[in-house]
Write a protein that holds these residues in place. Structure first.
Motif, PDB file in Angstrom:
ATOM      1  N   SER A 172       0.830  -1.203   0.000  1.00  0.00           N
ATOM      2  CA  SER A 172       0.000   0.000   0.000  1.00  0.00           C
ATOM      3  C   SER A 172       0.866   1.253   0.000  1.00  0.00           C
ATOM      4  O   SER A 172       0.589   2.223  -0.721  1.00  0.00           O
ATOM      5  CB  SER A 172      -0.934   0.011   1.214  1.00  0.00           C
ATOM      6  OG  SER A 172      -1.848  -1.065   1.166  1.00  0.00           O
TER       7      SER A 172
ATOM      8  N   ALA B  44       1.160   4.031  -3.135  1.00  0.00           N
ATOM      9  CA  ALA B  44       0.797   5.418  -2.858  1.00  0.00           C
ATOM     10  C   ALA B  44       1.971   6.370  -3.016  1.00  0.00           C
ATOM     11  O   ALA B  44       1.767   7.589  -3.071  1.00  0.00           O
ATOM     12  CB  ALA B  44       0.215   5.541  -1.452  1.00  0.00           C
TER      13      ALA B  44
ATOM     14  N   TRP C  75     -10.819   2.257  -2.185  1.00  0.00           N
ATOM     15  CA  TRP C  75      -9.555   2.149  -2.929  1.00  0.00           C
ATOM     16  C   TRP C  75      -9.260   0.696  -3.300  1.00  0.00           C
ATOM     17  O   TRP C  75      -8.848   0.405  -4.424  1.00  0.00           O
ATOM     18  CB  TRP C  75      -8.417   2.732  -2.088  1.00  0.00           C
ATOM     19  CG  TRP C  75      -7.076   2.662  -2.752  1.00  0.00           C
ATOM     20  CD1 TRP C  75      -6.638   3.386  -3.831  1.00  0.00           C
ATOM     21  CD2 TRP C  75      -5.983   1.807  -2.382  1.00  0.00           C
ATOM     22  NE1 TRP C  75      -5.351   3.048  -4.150  1.00  0.00           N
ATOM     23  CE2 TRP C  75      -4.924   2.076  -3.280  1.00  0.00           C
ATOM     24  CE3 TRP C  75      -5.796   0.858  -1.383  1.00  0.00           C
ATOM     25  CZ2 TRP C  75      -3.686   1.420  -3.197  1.00  0.00           C
ATOM     26  CZ3 TRP C  75      -4.576   0.209  -1.304  1.00  0.00           C
ATOM     27  CH2 TRP C  75      -3.532   0.491  -2.208  1.00  0.00           C
TER      28      TRP C  75
ATOM     29  N   ARG D  88      -1.001   3.828   2.955  1.00  0.00           N
ATOM     30  CA  ARG D  88      -1.294   4.883   1.985  1.00  0.00           C
ATOM     31  C   ARG D  88      -0.900   6.257   2.524  1.00  0.00           C
ATOM     32  O   ARG D  88      -0.397   7.117   1.777  1.00  0.00           O
ATOM     33  CB  ARG D  88      -2.777   4.876   1.624  1.00  0.00           C
ATOM     34  CG  ARG D  88      -3.221   3.619   0.878  1.00  0.00           C
ATOM     35  CD  ARG D  88      -4.699   3.703   0.530  1.00  0.00           C
ATOM     36  NE  ARG D  88      -4.925   4.717  -0.508  1.00  0.00           N
ATOM     37  CZ  ARG D  88      -6.056   5.387  -0.658  1.00  0.00           C
ATOM     38  NH1 ARG D  88      -7.066   5.175   0.184  1.00  0.00           N
ATOM     39  NH2 ARG D  88      -6.193   6.267  -1.617  1.00  0.00           N
ATOM     40  N   ARG D  89      -1.103   6.476   3.809  1.00  0.00           N
ATOM     41  CA  ARG D  89      -0.714   7.757   4.412  1.00  0.00           C
ATOM     42  C   ARG D  89       0.804   7.944   4.331  1.00  0.00           C
ATOM     43  O   ARG D  89       1.287   9.020   3.968  1.00  0.00           O
ATOM     44  CB  ARG D  89      -1.193   7.799   5.867  1.00  0.00           C
ATOM     45  CG  ARG D  89      -0.907   9.120   6.572  1.00  0.00           C
ATOM     46  CD  ARG D  89      -1.404   9.079   8.004  1.00  0.00           C
ATOM     47  NE  ARG D  89      -1.038  10.289   8.726  1.00  0.00           N
ATOM     48  CZ  ARG D  89      -1.777  11.386   8.787  1.00  0.00           C
ATOM     49  NH1 ARG D  89      -2.949  11.422   8.174  1.00  0.00           N
ATOM     50  NH2 ARG D  89      -1.371  12.447   9.480  1.00  0.00           N
TER      51      ARG D  89
ATOM     52  N   GLY E 254       2.810   6.450   2.171  1.00  0.00           N
ATOM     53  CA  GLY E 254       3.160   6.596   0.770  1.00  0.00           C
ATOM     54  C   GLY E 254       2.984   8.018   0.285  1.00  0.00           C
ATOM     55  O   GLY E 254       3.816   8.537  -0.491  1.00  0.00           O
ATOM     56  N   ALA E 255       1.922   8.699   0.729  1.00  0.00           N
ATOM     57  CA  ALA E 255       1.699  10.091   0.332  1.00  0.00           C
ATOM     58  C   ALA E 255       2.824  10.992   0.817  1.00  0.00           C
ATOM     59  O   ALA E 255       3.194  11.964   0.139  1.00  0.00           O
ATOM     60  CB  ALA E 255       0.356  10.573   0.883  1.00  0.00           C
TER      61      ALA E 255
END
Length: 492
Positions: free
Chosen positions: A18, A22, A92, A382-383, A385-386
């Motif tokens: 994930s 991201a 997602w 995902r957080r 990855g951002a």
């Protein structure tokens, strides 16, 4: 012109994948011990994904159940991040190809599991959610041009320059080693159930990433909290046991003792669906008094379709769960503790990040709520990855660096001894005397291998916490309110 330095992500489970997806368009080098989803505990997950998206549900209700299960040892702000982003995580996953189970009218099917006050769990393929999610994530990662995957490598060291983590040391299948440099390193190596004699994890879910971070000086958090799943298939002599999903109890399965009496009636208001730490202790006691069974025969002919993974595991061992109760035993399942990180996965070491089970941001408290683990991997992966996609390249490494490596591994006999020791001392029920004796043995084993060092850190943390709390149950503190299975109940 040289190529930009990649983000190095160690671990190919749900959290690592994930984060890697991201992070686009930043280049990612994903390192895993096995190819595809092989070896990832995520692929074995039978529970689903908790998300407050059913009519009448709310992220606040999900957060309340999360904190009740965690004995309010959770970080409330991190819990709110998890539950508020759950619906988006499900959407997602659907967008990348995960087909969640649906009702005949086409709406999402919601199931109930232990610790939840209502049905809010979505599954894919019945009890094969982890495998279905991993299948979609692996396919997406293979199609992503910014991700380079290398499998069958073992990361056994970190590279530091001026106090910043800037690379890893890897051992290749042919025995050669190399140093790989990156802009940052992310550990997404999973849990440590493999350090126990009975586990629902793959054998190599052994805490390797946590051990590496501790060797480099990263701060840990809550190492004493190890969750035991109350219902693994009881198969004497096996190390990694097939899981018997909690959703079976949500579908009406009942836990029974050797006399056929209910194990959980009168033990907790939620009975068979009480939080895992409470059920695990009860099953642990029953196993020492003749055994414990899960009776789910009422599912009848629907069993193979609704729970295909459990059904096949039982049939492979001569059990037909449609007509026979399933023998069960607690097994090391999930580590609530790990590398201390903030909401964005930053550790105390600059340049070192962690996400998923190897990390501890406080979301699970003293005991994880069912079906929050896959959710955690997606939401915080995902957080992270951002954030990773915004980090500067840093250019080619300059100046001197140092390598921090783990000790060699224990040999097979030492590892078997350690696993038995951890099951006895750090199992669902603990005591000061047993922990102190185990600490002496772990200290001796620590001189020979990194698993001994990691086990010693866990035992030391358990000894420091004298009271019972969640998954950390002290038999020598039975007068504690928490030891009796109750949770504190501050105003919410």
């Amino acid at each position: 012109m040289s190529a930009p330095a990649p983000v190095i992500i160690v671990g190919g489970g749900i959290a690592g994948l994930s984060a890697a997806l991201a992070a686009a368009p930043a280049p990612v080098l994903l390192l895993a011990r096995a190819s595809g989803s092989r070896g990832a505990a995520s692929a074995l997950a039978q529970g689903g994904i908790a998300a407050a998206i059913a009519p009448g549900d709310s992220p606040q209700a999900h957060a309340r159940d999360t904190c009740v299960a965690g004995c309010f040892h959770n970080d409330p702000g991190i819990v709110d991040l998890l539950t508020a982003n759950a619906a988006d995580a499900v959407r997602w996953l659907q967008a990348i190809g995960v087909a969640f189970d649906r009702e005949p009218d086409g709406s999402l099917q919601f199931c109930r599991e232990g610790g939840h006050d209502r049905a809010r769990i979505v599954h894919a393929g019945g009890d094969a959610t982890g495998a279905k999610v991993m299948e979609a994530l692996v396919a997406a990662a293979r199609a992503a041009t910014h991700i380079e995957r290398r499998a069958d490598v073992d990361v056994d060291g970190l590279v530091l320059r001026d106090g910043h983590v800037c690379g890893v040391c890897v051992s290749n299948p042919d025995g050669t080693g190399e140093v790989l440099h990156g802009r940052v390193v992310v550990l997404a190596t999973g849990g440590l159930g493999g350090l126990f004699a009975q586990t629902s994890n793959p054998a190599d879910a052994d805490g390797n990433g946590l051990a590496l971070a501790l060797a480099a000086g990263a701060q840990p958090r809550d190492l004493e909290f190890v969750q035991f799943h109350p219902t693994a298939l009881a198969l004497p002599g096996l190390h990694s046991l097939p899981l018997v999903t909690e959703a079976l109890r949500g579908a009406g399965g009942r836990l029974l003792d050797a006399d056929g009496a209910s194990l959980m009636d009168g033990m907790h208001p939620l009975a068979d669906l009480a939080p895992r730490d409470i059920v695990a202790r009860r099953v642990w006691q029953a196993c020492r008094n003749g055994g414990a069974w899960l009776d789910a025969h009422k599912l009848g002919t629907a069993f193979p379709q609704r729970f295909p993974t459990v059904f096949q595991a039982c049939m492979n061992h001569g059990l037909d769960p449609r007509v026979q109760p399933i023998p069960v035993t607690p097994a090391a399942h999930f580590h609530m503790g790990g590398i201390a990180v903030d909401a964005d996965g930053r550790s105390s070491l600059p340049g070192l990040y962690a996400v998923g089970e190897v990390a501890c941001n406080g979301v699970h408290g003293a005991n994880r709520l069912a079906s929050n683990s896959l959710l955690e991997g997606v939401v915080f992966g995902r957080r992270l990855g951002a954030l990773l996609r915004t980090l500067p390249d840093g250019g080619q490494p300059r100046g001197s660096s140092r390598m921090v490596r783990r000790k060699p591994s224990l040999d097979a006999a030492q590892l078997d001894y350690l696993r038995a020791l951890m099951m006895q001392a750090m199992g669902p029920m603990r005591s000061g005397d047993t922990l102190r004796a185990a600490l002496d043995d772990c200290t001796e084993l620590a001189a020979s291998g990194w698993q001994g060092e990691l086990a010693r850190a866990l035992v030391e943390a358990a000894l420091r916490r004298g009271e019972s709390l969640g998954a950390h149950f002290r038999m020598d503190r039975e007068s504690d309110v928490l030891a009796q299975g109750s949770s504190p109940s501050p105003a919410w």
